[in-house]
Structures are given as C-alpha cells and as structure tokens.
Design a protein around this motif. Structure first.
Motif, PDB file in Angstrom:
ATOM      1  N   LEU A   1       0.820  -1.203   0.000  1.00  0.00           N
ATOM      2  CA  LEU A   1       0.000   0.000   0.000  1.00  0.00           C
ATOM      3  C   LEU A   1       0.859   1.261   0.000  1.00  0.00           C
ATOM      4  O   LEU A   1       0.412   2.328  -0.341  1.00  0.00           O
ATOM      5  CB  LEU A   1      -0.915  -0.003   1.225  1.00  0.00           C
ATOM      6  CG  LEU A   1      -1.936  -1.139   1.218  1.00  0.00           C
ATOM      7  CD1 LEU A   1      -2.545  -1.322   2.584  1.00  0.00           C
ATOM      8  CD2 LEU A   1      -3.024  -0.863   0.188  1.00  0.00           C
ATOM      9  N   THR A   2       2.065   1.141   0.401  1.00  0.00           N
ATOM     10  CA  THR A   2       2.962   2.292   0.433  1.00  0.00           C
ATOM     11  C   THR A   2       4.305   1.815  -0.097  1.00  0.00           C
ATOM     12  O   THR A   2       4.523   0.614  -0.210  1.00  0.00           O
ATOM     13  CB  THR A   2       3.160   2.782   1.879  1.00  0.00           C
ATOM     14  OG1 THR A   2       3.837   1.743   2.582  1.00  0.00           O
ATOM     15  CG2 THR A   2       1.864   3.102   2.554  1.00  0.00           C
TER      16      THR A   2
ATOM     17  N   THR B   1       7.022   1.515   1.293  1.00  0.00           N
ATOM     18  CA  THR B   1       7.713   0.612   2.218  1.00  0.00           C
ATOM     19  C   THR B   1       6.800  -0.558   2.576  1.00  0.00           C
ATOM     20  O   THR B   1       6.995  -1.216   3.577  1.00  0.00           O
ATOM     21  CB  THR B   1       8.069   1.342   3.517  1.00  0.00           C
ATOM     22  OG1 THR B   1       6.865   1.909   4.038  1.00  0.00           O
ATOM     23  CG2 THR B   1       9.099   2.415   3.293  1.00  0.00           C
ATOM     24  N   GLY B   2       5.805  -0.816   1.740  1.00  0.00           N
ATOM     25  CA  GLY B   2       4.654  -1.659   2.049  1.00  0.00           C
ATOM     26  C   GLY B   2       4.916  -2.929   2.833  1.00  0.00           C
ATOM     27  O   GLY B   2       5.807  -3.707   2.528  1.00  0.00           O
ATOM     28  N   ALA B   3       4.094  -3.136   3.819  1.00  0.00           N
ATOM     29  CA  ALA B   3       4.117  -4.416   4.502  1.00  0.00           C
ATOM     30  C   ALA B   3       3.594  -5.426   3.496  1.00  0.00           C
ATOM     31  O   ALA B   3       2.615  -5.185   2.813  1.00  0.00           O
ATOM     32  CB  ALA B   3       3.225  -4.385   5.728  1.00  0.00           C
TER      33      ALA B   3
END
Lengths: 662, 193
Positions: A192-193, A195-197
């Motif tokens: 989602l970002t 740095t996404g998890a």
C-alpha cells in the motif's frame, strides 16, 4: 494473512487482530482500547479447549486423500532437499506460513497449535520419535533459511524432544509448483505504500501425511486444534503398528451398471405417493386414512437397548427419560393445536412416514404456506446430534424445540406464553406435565424436556449394513454394497465427514462444512428457463423471469456465517447422518437433489470450487458403476424398525381443534 | 533433569557457534540480519530512550534481551506482545533479562508518549525512538517490515510481529512467534540463561 475475500480485507484485518490480544492473554486489560471488549469476532477453535469428546484413538479410519506432493525445499541450515526426504517415513504435519503473518486465525493459530503438539512431544516418546512437524514459508524473499533458523531455535529451546523444522525455498519460482500441488492459492496483496508491509492472502491449511507420503487429513481453521491433530496422528500410528489387512473384493463388480432400487414398506411412504408422477401413465396411489393406523410401541425399551450399530443413547442428567415424559412429548409433537391457527404440528414437517422429514418439499413450508429457507432435517437418531439445525445454532433438543414453535414461517406462535396458555387450557393435558416432571406444570422448560424425550426415542439401526459390519452376517448385504462401503472409506472419501466407529456408527462428524452448494446458490444459479411439471408426463419450460415475478424472492442463506458472522464460515452446513438416507429425500440443506444419484454426481464433481470450499472436497473420478455401488451401500443403511416407529406415530393423537378445550 | 546444566551448556555452545557462523555469513553479505547491538560498528543507532537519555547499548551486555517492534497507538499486537514480555520479565525478576520496545512510529511516539505508555506494562522495558531512517535501518537488519497505512482519521502502522530474543552477546538467538504464548518465550529465555 487473510482468510477473507479482498473486499473485506482491511476491515476484517483490524477486527481479527484486535481479537488476537484477547485470545493470547486472557485476563489482560487493554489500555485505552475499549473497542476490544465488545468485539464478538470469532476465534480459531485451536486457541481454547476443544469442548467436545473425540472418538477413541484407532476407532475410526482416516481416508486416503491422495499422495502428498513432493518438491524441492531448503532447510534452515541452508541445505537443499525434498519434502519426501524430510518426511522420511514419519507421520508428518505440514503447515504453510510466512513470518510476518498477523491474522489471528492464520499463521499464529497454526504456530499456537503446533507449539501445543511440540509440548506434548516432550512427554510422549512415541510422538517425539514418529511424528515430524513442518512449517513451510510461502514468502521466500523474506523468509530466508537464516530467519527460519531463528524460529526453529526458539522452539528447540522450548523443549528438545521432537522435530519441528522450518523450511523455505530459494525463490518464488521454486515455491510455485509446491503451492499449486498442495492447492494453496496465495495472493500477494500489493504494497500500500512504498515501504509496504507485504501481506499475503492465503487459506490456512495444515496437512496430515502418513508414513507412506499419503495425505490423510487436511485441517482448516475450524478443525485446527491440537487435540484433534494428536488424536488423528495417534490413529495413524496405531494403524501402522497393526498393519491391518485391507479388505479386498474377491469378486469384481458386474460389468453392467446395476440399478439400485429402494424398497419401501407401505407404511414408510407419503400417504398420497407421487412416485412415478413424472411419467404419463401415473396412477393415483393414495392410502386411505383408515389404512394408515398404527399401534403404540414401547419406546423406552429402544432407548435403553438401542438397535445394533448405535452407541448408548445420551440422556442428559437434567432430563431423565421416563415413559411419562416420552408419552407427553409424543402428544405434544403431533399436536397441531400448538400453532397460531391450530393447523400445524412438529410432524407437519417431520412427517413420520416420510422419514421424519418431508419427501415432497425441497424446502419446508410453514403455516399458511410461508416459505422456510431450508430442507427439513430428518429426526431419526437426533438423540446423538451434539448440534442442531443445518447451521448448528442450537445444542440441546430441549432448547431446539422452541425455535419452530416461535418461527413466524413455521408454527408462528406469537409468544412462549401463548403456547403455554393454550396448553394449560386443554383438558386433555390436565395433570400430564405434573406426572412427568415431579409436579411441575407446563412451562418453557418442561415442554422442551417432554418433546426432547420423545425425539430421543426415534432411534433407528440394525440395518442390513449393521448386521454385516457389526454382526459379521456375510450375506446381510450384497457384494455391490460391500464394494460401495470400500469406496465410501477410500476413493470416494465420504467417511472423512460421514464418520463411523468400530462398534457403532452415526455416519456424521456433526461438524459444519462447505461443499460449495451454498456458494452456488448464492451466485449464479439461475437458468434462463425452468422446467415446470403441470400434469403426469407433461412439462413446460417457463422463462425464469416470469417465475420470478410471481415467486417470493429466494431468501439469502449463508449458513454458519449467520451465527458466527465470520466470513470464513460462509456456506458451512452441518453434516447429516446417513442412517435411513434412502427414506429421507430430498437431499442437502437446500433439498435441491431428489435422488442419491444426483448427490453422488455433485460430490463426484468435487462440489463447487471457490475460496472457502472445504479442503476435503475434490473431484473423485468415480465411474457410474462405482457410484451405483456407493448408493447400494447407502441404501443398506435403512434401519429395521422404521415401520415400528411410523406405526407408533400413527397411533398418536393429533390434537383436533375444539377437542379438549376448556 | 540431572543433565540439565550439561544440556544447557551444549545448547549454549551450539547456539554460540551457530550465531557466530550466521553472523560471519551475514557480514560477508554486508546485510546483517543479526544486529550487533553491544559491540562492533552498529552500536547505538543514535536512538533515544523513553527516559530521555541517549541509548547506550552497552548496558545490555551479558543480558538476555527481548526486542519488540511496535507503536504506542497500536490497538492489538503491540500491547499483546508487550504484555507477554512483561510477564517474562516478572518471571525472571533479578536475573539478567531486559527488554527493548522500538517505536516504528517516531512521529507520534515522542519520548514523553513512550514514558507515559511503557510503565503500564513493566518498569524494566526500555523504549526507543528517534530518527525514522535509523529505526528503519535497525528494523530491516532484522527483517522486520512495516508500513504506514492511511485511514479515514489519521494513520496506523502495519508491521511484522514476534519477539526477537538476543543473547548476552547482542546476537539474535531466536524469534518467538506470535501465537505461541508466554510459556514459549519463558522457555526460550530459560534455555538461554
């Protein structure tokens, strides 16, 4: 993570995570997160006590679900090897996980359950020697052998006995064939970002593999409990020690497809039988009321000495069974005055001569033609059901009976008091409750207790199958039925849910499963035209849109989800017993299959594939001969005393309106 | 359990050789999964404790350290894991066991907020916050992933779970997976002591 569809991904995610705090630390008060306390989300069975007794180790058979696929993997010590080399002739439990998984009912649940089993291995040398645990990552990019080693070390420090290996693969490419072989479809949720998890959507599955590398059980979240897994492991170990000889058919089944006919007695059939109605030469085949008379039986004797093939009858301490309570319950069961308009009794849907269900309706119909969503369940042997209704929402008969009394589309009584006031006004009930229940009159409890007592007497066994299997009467069933029983336990894998024991058999695990039928009915089951029969041998195809205009809209049915509100429980329904199955058509929770052949075709096709489909469902590849054999076996499950129970029911009063009223 | 101390010693030796082996392997790869908090190049991380003092990793020397990543407004996982750590700290009261809570949300987790939050769990948990880049460095060295997830009001953090257990040499010896409970963590600490 995620056992859910993507649509509810974020929402469910939060909810389940919040829940995790509650499970893992009972008694811990969360700071400033009041939302937790009233969150009713459902947690995996594996976190708590099991809540029911398991069958004795070795008293049941785990069917062979096919070979456990092999594949190249990497151990935590960075060695490349194969799954089969790791199994190494042990009984193995294989779980898939990834290290940053946080769904409470996903990887942490399997870690919790496997840790419990590892703890057992500290005390049980046989388990430690003969069982191996495996957690395999489906996130090779992050779950490096080094990282897997850290998990493995943790569990090694937790107790040195027993092997629990954390394995991974070199790459997603190496992993893909293994996942597809184990039918573990995963969806990597897009970050989602930047740095996404990296969350992974997957269905929690744990595989039980025997020493010959065959899969013997597959556990989903509803069945993942250390007690269940250990019981199954011990059953496999016992089987290996005994090396039982497999029953081998000495005569091959006839090459022609044998036709299975269902013989029914004159009593066990609808009074106005429509069998043959589909053909033009149908002749009315009604039995006059005068010919449908019966005589009472000693029902208590059946409860105390159950027919061959049934276990001891469970009688709750709070409701001892007596002739007085049975007789009162029987009177209530058939009393049509106990409905809003004096027309409808329990037996209006649980019709004695129709297998204590309704052979003529797919789904039940209540007072004034009101639609009920599901098929009437047969109440033969209901004494043994630990959960009631297709969605398992009630757990005692005493409580269950009030549901149809009060359902607006069944007996439609407006209140509990309404029923009790009526009962107290009927002279023919004077003194009966008091005599049956130590002076207690008609009340919510005593009505439930009386009807439950009667229902517990509807025990049916001593079928041809029982006489063959439990009493070794070789000629009790045909060779075809014996072959059908072998298929039932083997290739057809019916026994995985319709389980049986060594000295008795109920042919149900009484658990809830998703066969895909509910899913099918929820999505896209409308044909453009539907065939409607208007007279014997005469059908017309009617445009579905015309039928929809005049029909009540089919009600939604989501099965167990409606009770738990857990999306993973959608379309799960309780396994019915198979005893007397030849008498209890139509079949399934929806009653949409009229014959056992249709049922077998459905299972032979593997049900309806979708994400929540029970892992035990798969195409069976049964030939028409094999299907006929299984049906021959199913037909051999009809009990010897059904006519006696029907005859007893015919002797019961039915509550004529106006009679007995004060 | 007459062989207990022998067994414990051999576990220690195995782990020591293991961790050294892994460490050297990683040092070669120049991408350490095993932070060497006490000695070597990576000490400090320029973080600040919830007591407002610069973090001095050397105070952890010769202690078993339980390391948890999280954020103070986390509704579920972090308090669960902190509570698990607190129970273990109480169990081993007076022994060489410590705990670190590294904030993954330094924007909101100020020194004051951490100082308010952590004592609810256990007085001996040291909270760390500071520059996001330094925190990311530490997290990624341990394979911990985290990301900011925007919500209708504000944001939350998704992150990897588990309690990292470091030996007295600052090397991670084991990860206690979430789900496996307090006993598992106690057993790990007991095995390492």
């Amino acid at each position: 993570m995620k056992i859910f569809h993507s649509a509810c991904h974020r929402l469910c995610h939060r909810r389940v995570r919040r829940l995790l705090a509650g499970i893992l630390l009972p008694g811990w008060i969360l700071l400033g997160t009041a939302a937790v306390a009233d969150d009713p989300a459902v947690v995996g069975l594996g976190y708590g006590p099991l809540g029911y007794d398991l069958p004795a180790v070795g008293s049941y058979h785990l069917s062979d679900l096919g070979p456990a696929p092999d594949g190249q993997v990497v151990t935590s010590t960075d060695e490349t090897t194969s799954l089969h080399a790791l199994f190494d002739g042990h009984v193995s439990l294989l779980s898939f996980m990834y290290s940053s998984c946080i769904d409470a009912n996903g990887c942490p649940l399997s870690a919790h359950v496997l840790h419990k089993i590892k703890s057992q291995m500290q005390e049980d040398a046989e388990l430690a020697d003969r069982l191996k645990l495996f957690s395999m990552s489906f996130d090779p990019d992050y779950d490096t052998p080094e990282k897997m080693k850290l998990y493995e070390s943790g569990y090694q420090l937790s107790g040195s006995e027993g092997d629990w290996s954390f394995i991974t693969t070199r790459s997603s490419e190496q992993l893909a064939p293994i996942l597809s072989a184990y039918r573990q479809d995963i969806v990597r949720l897009t970050a989602l970002t930047p740095t996404g998890a990296n969350e992974i959507s997957h269905l929690l599955r744990v595989y039980l593999v025997d020493a010959k590398n065959n899969i013997r059980n597959i556990y989903s979240v509803s069945f993942l409990h250390a007690d269940i897994l250990i019981n199954d492991v011990r059953t496999l170990l016992a089987e290996q020690s005994q090396q039982p000889e497999q029953p081998v058919s000495d005569t091959a089944p006839d090459s022609a497809v044998p036709v299975v006919t269902v013989a029914k007695s004159d009593l066990s059939r609808p009074g106005d039988s429509k069998s043959g109605y589909e053909s033009a030469d149908y002749q009315t085949d009604s039995l006059s009321l005068e010919s449908r008379v019966g005589s009472s039986s000693d029902l208590l004797a059946t409860v105390l000495n159950p027919p061959l093939g049934l276990p001891a009858t469970p009688i709750p301490e709070s409701n001892p069974i007596t002739r007085a309570s049975i007789s009162l319950g029987r009177k209530l069961f058939y009393d049509r005055r106990l409905s809003i308009n004096d027309t409808f009794s329990c037996a209006s849907c649980h019709i004695p001569e129709q297998g204590f269900t309704s052979n003529e309706l797919a789904t039940a119909v209540g007072v004034e033609g009101r639609t009920v969503r599901r098929n009437s369940l047969s109440i033969y042997n209901v004494a043994h059901a630990p959960r009631l209704f297709y969605d398992g929402r009630e757990d005692t008969l005493e409580q269950q009976v009030w549901n149809p009394f009060l359902a607006r589309n069944e007996m439609a009584n407006p209140s509990i008091g309404y029923v009790l006031r009526k009962l107290r006004s009927f002279e023919d009930y004077d003194g009966l409750f008091e005599a049956a229940f130590n002076g207690r009159g008609a009340g919510m409890e005593t009505v439930g207790m009386a009807i439950a007592s009667y229902e517990r007497t509807l025990l049916s066994g001593n079928s041809p199958f029982d006489r063959w299997f439990f009493d070794q009467q070789e000629s009790a069933i045909s060779e075809q039925a014996k072959e059908g029983f072998r298929l039932f336990n083997g290739k057809a894998a019916c026994v995985a849910c319709h389980s049986l024991g060594q000295s008795s058999a109920l042919f149900s695990d009484y658990q809830l499963h998703n066969t895909g039928l509910g899913f099918l009915n929820s999505f896209g089951n409308t044909l453009p035209k539907q065939r409607v029969q208007i007279a014997p041998g005469l059908t017309v195809d009617v445009d579905s849109s015309l039928i929809e205009v005049i029909s009540e809209k089919p009600p939604a049915d989501l099965g167990l989800y409606e009770i738990t509100e857990d999306p993973a429980d959608r379309w799960k329904y309780r396994t019915p017993s198979l005893r007397n199955v030849a008498l209890t058509a139509p079949y399934m929770h929806s009653g949409q299959f009229q014959t056992l052949n249709e049922v077998m075709e459905f299972y032979n096709a593997g049900g309806v594939p979708h994400a929540e489909l029970d892992p035990l469902m798969r195409p069976l590849d049964l030939s028409p001969e094999e299907i006929a054999a299984v049906i021959a076996f199913l037909v051999s499950l009809t009990g010897s005393n059904t006519d006696e129970l029907v005859s007893d029911a015919f002797a019961a009063p039915i509550g004529d309106p106006g009679v007995g009223s004060n | 359990m007459t062989n207990f101390s022998t067994m414990r010693f051999s576990i220690f030796v195995i782990l020591l050789s293991l961790s050294l082996g892994l460490y050297s392997g990683f040092a070669n790869a120049n991408q350490s999964n095993m932070p060497f908090l006490v000695d070597g190049e990576q000490h400090g991380y320029e973080l600040v404790t919830h007591r407002g003092t610069p973090f001095d990793p050397s105070v952890l020397r010769d202690k078993i350290v339980l390391l948890v990543f999280g954020f103070t407004t986390c509704p579920d996982i972090c308090p669960t894991e902190l509570a698990r750590v607190s129970q273990v700290l109480s169990e081993f009261e007076g022994q060489a066991v410590g705990a670190l809570f590294v904030s993954l949300d330094p924007d909101r987790d100020s020194v004051e907020n951490l100082a308010h939050y952590l004592p609810y769990f256990h007085a001996d948990i040291t909270g760390l916050t500071g520059d996001l880049a330094r925190i990311s460095e530490l997290a990624s060295s341990l394979g911990v992933r985290f990301s900011r997830v925007e919500q209708e009001s504000g944001y939350t953090i998704d992150h990897s779970t588990g309690v990292f257990v470091m030996g007295g040499d600052g090397v991670v010896k084991a990860i206690a997976a979430i789900g496996s409970g307090v006993d598992h963590l106690k057993q790990i600490v007991d095995g390492l002591l």
